[in-house]
Design a protein around this motif. Sequence first.
Motif, mmCIF file in Angstrom:
data_model
loop_
_atom_site.group_PDB
_atom_site.id
_atom_site.type_symbol
_atom_site.label_atom_id
_atom_site.label_comp_id
_atom_site.label_asym_id
_atom_site.label_seq_id
_atom_site.Cartn_x
_atom_site.Cartn_y
_atom_site.Cartn_z
ATOM 1 N N LEU A 123 -3.737 -0.060 -8.227
ATOM 2 C CA LEU A 123 -5.155 0.185 -8.006
ATOM 3 C C LEU A 123 -5.305 1.383 -7.081
ATOM 4 C CD1 LEU A 123 -6.164 -3.505 -7.246
ATOM 5 C CD2 LEU A 123 -6.365 -2.333 -9.439
ATOM 6 N N GLN A 124 -6.335 2.190 -7.309
ATOM 7 C CA GLN A 124 -6.580 3.346 -6.464
ATOM 8 C C GLN A 124 -7.737 3.065 -5.503
ATOM 9 O OE1 GLN A 124 -4.841 6.006 -6.098
ATOM 10 N NE2 GLN A 124 -3.487 5.951 -7.896
ATOM 11 N N ILE A 130 0.852 -1.179 0.000
ATOM 12 C CA ILE A 130 0.000 0.000 0.000
ATOM 13 C C ILE A 130 0.895 1.239 0.000
ATOM 14 C CG2 ILE A 130 -1.848 -1.212 1.184
ATOM 15 C CD1 ILE A 130 -1.156 0.429 3.707
ATOM 16 N N THR A 131 0.439 2.300 -0.666
ATOM 17 C CA THR A 131 1.274 3.490 -0.818
ATOM 18 C C THR A 131 0.467 4.776 -0.716
ATOM 19 O OG1 THR A 131 0.996 3.467 -3.227
ATOM 20 C CG2 THR A 131 2.932 2.329 -2.332
ATOM 21 N N VAL A 135 -1.661 -0.862 -3.997
ATOM 22 C CA VAL A 135 -2.904 -0.134 -3.747
ATOM 23 C C VAL A 135 -2.514 1.255 -3.255
ATOM 24 C CG1 VAL A 135 -5.023 -0.007 -2.402
ATOM 25 C CG2 VAL A 135 -4.207 -2.220 -3.259
ATOM 26 N N ASP A 136 -2.809 2.245 -4.063
ATOM 27 C CA ASP A 136 -2.388 3.616 -3.790
ATOM 28 C C ASP A 136 -3.580 4.460 -3.335
ATOM 29 O OD1 ASP A 136 -0.202 5.722 -4.121
ATOM 30 O OD2 ASP A 136 -1.843 6.597 -5.300
ATOM 31 N N SER A 137 -3.308 5.406 -2.440
ATOM 32 C CA SER A 137 -4.366 6.277 -1.903
ATOM 33 C C SER A 137 -4.309 7.657 -2.570
ATOM 34 C CB SER A 137 -4.227 6.413 -0.390
ATOM 35 O OG SER A 137 -4.241 5.158 0.232
ATOM 36 N N HIS A 138 -4.296 7.639 -3.907
ATOM 37 C CA HIS A 138 -4.309 8.878 -4.700
ATOM 38 C C HIS A 138 -3.100 9.761 -4.389
ATOM 39 C CE1 HIS A 138 -8.312 7.849 -6.154
ATOM 40 N NE2 HIS A 138 -8.648 7.581 -4.903
ATOM 41 N N VAL A 158 2.857 6.394 -8.429
ATOM 42 C CA VAL A 158 2.152 5.515 -9.361
ATOM 43 C C VAL A 158 2.992 5.261 -10.604
ATOM 44 C CG1 VAL A 158 0.138 5.313 -10.864
ATOM 45 C CG2 VAL A 158 -0.124 6.139 -8.521
ATOM 46 N N ALA A 159 3.587 6.293 -11.159
ATOM 47 C CA ALA A 159 4.409 6.139 -12.366
ATOM 48 C C ALA A 159 5.588 5.211 -12.111
ATOM 49 C CB ALA A 159 4.891 7.506 -12.850
#
Length: 263
Positions: free
Chosen positions: A52-53, A8-9, A32-35, A41-42
């Motif tokens: 995934l967001q 998670i990031t 899984v990224d929190s925007h 993300v890149a």
Amino acid sequence: MPVSACIITFNEADRIGDCLASLAFCDELVVVDSHSTDATVAIAEAAGARVLQRPFDGFRSQKQFAVEQARHDWVLCLDADERVDATLRASIEQARDGGFAQAAGYRFARLSDYFGRFLRHGNAYPDRVLRLFDRRRGGWRGKREVHEAASVDGAVVTLAGDLIHYPYRSLEQQLLKTQRYARMMAEHDFARGKRATLGKLILAPAWRFWRGYLLRGGFRDGWHGLVYAYVRANYVRQKTIMLWLLQNGQPVATPPPAQPRQG
């Protein structure tokens, strides 16, 4: 036996690359990224991860969501500030070659860097964590969203090697992080009916310091161990004070500003 790595990031552009590089032996990378507003993300996508967001609603919930999105049942869960060292990688690959027949989950030591020195004593090490498991028999369960821990139904085996941990970018970040965690834990404990006492207010922080610094040999890590022990004792102090305030009807966080009335 394929393995999915789950991470998670949020704004981890400076750390996610090294984390994913240490997971190159896995069959899938799920982030899984929190925007994030930086290049997290890149960088993750360039490393081959499926990103995934999802809005962040708690550490445990976010990690469990990541596990559920994996394509494989065996999952290896890391935070962006962690890396698998060579010995641990070899241990995981050996267990995988054997079909993970020994256990439903595997734990291993976590070795934390603290401002230029790895802490090998005190409360900081070995800090064993269960991070490799069969999601059909376990996961990130329970209701606690902070200091979350995975659990499994079945045997757990300890693997050789370390999970290298770079938890803090600065002392300021550590202090802000521990204060946030202290509030979350106090609110969690209060909701479960737990209460602070005068004895805990006075003795719990001192016990945390002396247990880690003297009884568990934190002094052997030099000034790094001393500062770490003080900061961790202060975390216990903050958590206990916040619980005391909550049980006496006092807020522990600044309330949001009132919204202006419409019309």
